[in-house]
Design an enzyme around this catalytic site. Structure first.
Site, PDB file in Angstrom:
ATOM      1  NE  ARG A  36     116.188 -48.933 -36.345  1.00 43.64           N
ATOM      2  CZ  ARG A  36     115.831 -48.062 -35.433  1.00 43.64           C
ATOM      3  NH1 ARG A  36     116.408 -48.063 -34.254  1.00 43.64           N
ATOM      4  NH2 ARG A  36     114.907 -47.162 -35.681  1.00 43.64           N
ATOM      5  CD  GLN A 103     120.603 -43.111 -33.182  1.00 41.00           C
ATOM      6  OE1 GLN A 103     121.410 -43.941 -32.758  1.00 41.00           O
ATOM      7  NE2 GLN A 103     120.307 -43.017 -34.455  1.00 41.00           N
ATOM      8  CG  HIS A 121     114.729 -41.254 -32.558  1.00 38.69           C
ATOM      9  ND1 HIS A 121     115.422 -42.426 -32.713  1.00 38.69           N
ATOM     10  CD2 HIS A 121     115.035 -40.507 -33.651  1.00 38.69           C
ATOM     11  CE1 HIS A 121     116.115 -42.394 -33.856  1.00 38.69           C
ATOM     12  NE2 HIS A 121     115.896 -41.225 -34.433  1.00 38.69           N
ATOM     13  CB  THR A 190     124.477 -45.966 -32.492  1.00 36.40           C
ATOM     14  OG1 THR A 190     123.887 -45.835 -33.796  1.00 36.40           O
ATOM     15  CG2 THR A 190     125.663 -45.027 -32.394  1.00 36.40           C
TER      16      THR A 190
END
Ligand code: ZN
Length: 239
Positions: A36, A103, A121, A190
């Site tokens: 990301r 995550q 996840h 994060t």
């Protein structure tokens, strides 16, 4: 040593109910890119953006193309736990840390020795036949070509939560409870943009919320301590 790290060390020394919540930034120091982030996979040349390829409907419709991308960009069999994973495992060993909520799907917390790891996840190390539910290792995925298939003929799917799929509710309940009960909550690596996972930290009731992240997050104003340093270095100095 920096003042903030001294403060963190003091907080950690005085607690035996620490919970860690982490994202992709925890694994970048192990050489696993954050897909990301600006210099992550978005800039790679694939026919579709990663979020499309890593979706349930794409997996069902274009399984072979999914696996070409997945083997190439999502699996890092040689990645090793870094200082962040090792420090957190050490805190658990000292009976100070109660849970790691992650995550990430790389399994590096478990490799480092943490035992109570809540993988929001899922894990790329687990793979399941969609027909008979037989389990397969990640090596089977890496060594296969095209679509990996089970001995029963069914398609093997990684046990990771794809886009369009819901999170495992039992993992979410455990993560929520761990955060609700935590004395100290460390959030690291994060940007807290990914829901519903990021919303978990709103369940924290204590007054020792520590954010370790290189960039700002929308929860900065709730934090009791913010450290804008590398997470591996920070945790290894603070424990
Ligand atoms: Zn099968």
């Amino acid at each position: 040593m920096e003042t903030a790290i001294i403060r963190l060390r003091d907080i950690l020394q005085n607690s035996d109910n620490i919970v860690f919540f982490g994202g992709a930034g925890v694994s970048t120091e192990s050489g696993i890119p954050d897909f990301r982030s600006a210099d992550g996979l978005y800039n790679e040349k694939y026919a579709y953006p990663p979020e499309t390829i890593l979706s349930r409907s794409f997996f069902i419709k274009n399984t072979e193309e999914f696996y070409n991308f997945y083997r190439d960009k999502m699996l890092y069999p040689d990645a090793k736990p870094n200082n962040a994973h090792i420090a957190l495992a050490e805190l658990e060993k000292r009976n100070k840390l109660k849970a790691v909520i992650t995550q990430n799907v790389d399994g590096l917390h478990t490799k480092a020795g943490s035992t109570n790891v809540l993988e929001l996840h899922g894990s790329a190390l687990r793979n399941i036949c969609m027909s008979c539910k037989k389990n397969y290792t990640v090596e089977v995925i890496l060594e296969s070509a095209g679509i990996p298939t089970c001995s029963c003929g069914g398609i093997i799917k990684p046990d990771v939560v794809l886009y369009e799929e819901g999170l495992d509710s039992s993992v979410m309940v455990k993560a929520t409870n761990a955060i609700y009960d935590a004395d100290v909550l460390i959030v690291g690596g994060t940007s807290l943009n990914v829901y519903p996972a990021a919303g978990l930290i709103t369940h924290y009731r204590g007054d020792k919320l520590i954010l370790i992240n290189k960039s700002e997050t929308q929860y900065d104003s709730y934090a009791n301590l913010i450290i804008r340093e590398k997470i591996g270095l920070t945790l290894s100095e603070a424990i």
